[in-house]
Write an enzyme that holds these catalytic residues in place. Sequence first.
Site, PDB file in Angstrom:
ATOM      1  N   GLU A 104       0.788  -1.226   0.000  1.00  0.00           N
ATOM      2  CA  GLU A 104       0.000   0.000   0.000  1.00  0.00           C
ATOM      3  C   GLU A 104       0.824   1.282   0.000  1.00  0.00           C
ATOM      4  O   GLU A 104       0.366   2.305  -0.512  1.00  0.00           O
ATOM      5  CB  GLU A 104      -0.941   0.000   1.211  1.00  0.00           C
ATOM      6  CG  GLU A 104      -2.042  -1.039   1.155  1.00  0.00           C
ATOM      7  CD  GLU A 104      -2.963  -0.835  -0.024  1.00  0.00           C
ATOM      8  OE1 GLU A 104      -3.418   0.309  -0.240  1.00  0.00           O
ATOM      9  OE2 GLU A 104      -3.200  -1.817  -0.752  1.00  0.00           O
ATOM     10  N   SER A 162     -58.986 -19.336  11.084  1.00  0.00           N
ATOM     11  CA  SER A 162     -59.548 -19.695  12.396  1.00  0.00           C
ATOM     12  C   SER A 162     -58.571 -19.504  13.550  1.00  0.00           C
ATOM     13  O   SER A 162     -58.973 -19.573  14.712  1.00  0.00           O
ATOM     14  CB  SER A 162     -60.035 -21.144  12.368  1.00  0.00           C
ATOM     15  OG  SER A 162     -61.124 -21.287  11.482  1.00  0.00           O
TER      16      SER A 162
END
Length: 677
Positions: free
Chosen positions: A111, A376
Amino acid sequence: MSEDDDNPTDAPEDMPETETPAPARTRRRRPLWLRVVSFGLTAGLVAGALLVLVTLPRLRHDMEAGTAQTLALTVLDDQGNEIGSRGGTMSPPVPIGELPPYLVKAFIATEDRRFYSHFGIDMWGLARAAYANLRAGRIVEGGSTITQQLAKNLYLNNDRTFWRKAQEALIALWLEQNHTKDEILSAYLNRVYLGAGNYGIDAAAHYYFGKSARDVSLAEAAVLAGLPKAPSRFAPTNDLALAQARANIVLDRMVSNDDLTEAEVSGARKHPAVVAARERRDGPQYFVDWVAAELQTLLPEAQGRLTIRTTLDPARQRAAEDAIAKALKDGGGQGVGQGAAIALSTDGAILAMVGGKSYLESQFNRATQAERQPGSAFKPVVYLAAIEKGYDPNTEVTDSPVTLGEWAPENYEAGYEGTVTLTDALARSINTVAVKLGEKVGVQKIADTAARLGISSPIPSNLSIALGSSSVTLLELTSAYSTFATNGERAVPYGITEIADMKGEVLYKHRPASYHVTTPENAQAMTYMLHQVMTTGTGRRGALPDRLTAGKTGTSQDYRDAWFIGYTGSEIAGVWFGNDDNSPTKRATGGNFAAPVWRDYMLASQKHVPPVTLAGVYSFKAVKQAEKEKPILSFLSQLAELFNVAPRLDMPDDQNFSAGREEPRGSSLKLGGGRPR
């Protein structure tokens, strides 16, 4: 005066002669290039001053307030095991001195190879990147240093603009002036994004390799160092071969940078890193999503790295996932494409949550987000409203045709039973009785009862809600049933027990919250009736062999939804099945499909749990039985007295009119009391 005096052109002898003016000097124009350079320098100075005026006060404010951190959540189950993360996984910072030297060198070589020699901006690196980009005709290389990357991560967004790059450079200079190189490098390594939602080398090392960054090998270090360029592309969990190839490039740079020799990296080349094997169960991720949403309600201003402890029981979660998966696999012939499950303790803790067939395929949570018609399974709400109005389980009602305007609801099974008790009507899920009860108690009373039970979904103002036409979520309805299991006190469902920040400071701790819904007697009456559903009614296939249960089936119109909600003395659970497009199933019902799945889950969930009695199952029945026996005993005693005072008839010894005859018994009549009235 002479004639010469009259001549104006003649000047006096003593007047000086007027000098002829010199021609004007012509100003020399500057070359165009010089003017451009001058303008550029001036504009640069103005822009630089503006940059300083805008950026430095903001930077000072951010430093004084503390760096604003992206919200990162780590979610744990009730055993303390991690079950998921949101917003990125961030482990506690690892000091640079505790990291393997080759890991640090791998990042620097890849990097920012001149990290320890530049002042925050690498001029050679910028020139090299500009040349490479010019040759390629596009951006192929960046010139940002580690310090600049840290500046962006700390204070800036990802906008690719000149202004943002200028701010990045200015902040990088400030960081270099106020921090040591090792401090900058340590902050970078513990914050850099390394794919798959992981921020920092330790989080990434744990995720990819199952170990701390302190313990990674050279091959693993090379993989980690290769990630910042393109975290998603080079993540070893996405493409291991590509990640290994990228790691080889990192090793090349370490050799060219004189960090290691070729002999020292040969082992890493021959034995590249591999991803740690781990079990992948995506089922808990529905719950993790729900927890992340709950956090926004509990701590709307939360930020930074947080650890959330939850109520999820890993054994019950696995049991619920297995039960739903088995049902969807075995029941494919019935046209059922999706299923969901929720389990609660009696204090409202969410023990298990399954939001669908596969989280990877669909993140929509059918346990908490899907609003479906319960059929129900909604009837207990209607029955509770009736109980509160004075009905009881033995109240007799009539199962007969009912017509309300153009609406003529029918029973699931053809025909009518005549006079039945409330208990029998609920056990056999008789529709006409539910509608008549709804008409008696009123639609508003039903809606109010539903709200008290914790159902927040809108309830329409029409009588069809008595048959479950109003859509609800599985979590709502399951929580509503918990009221019956806890003697009328409903506990608010919760999944988060504690939230702590990265320093261990507790930001939130759950406090039990419950409220009174109905009387213990009413709740026990409901439990008594719902227990009969599972012993003689539609829920028989959900009954457990070793403990008392209560519950209710539900099937919506055209078999689009199949439900079962039930409970034991220690746990309440609900399951739902259907299709996302609301298409009908092939006659899958609450009784034939959902109830057996509920039973499978409960058998596993309750395996090591001592049976707990259900209040109302026996005591209510005993009371009612005694009340029924009183008039019978009274009648028999009065009849005996009548026989005692009546004159006796002399009968032959061989005649016995009662021999061989038997009066019809109640058991020979239809269940519920004979002919319709």
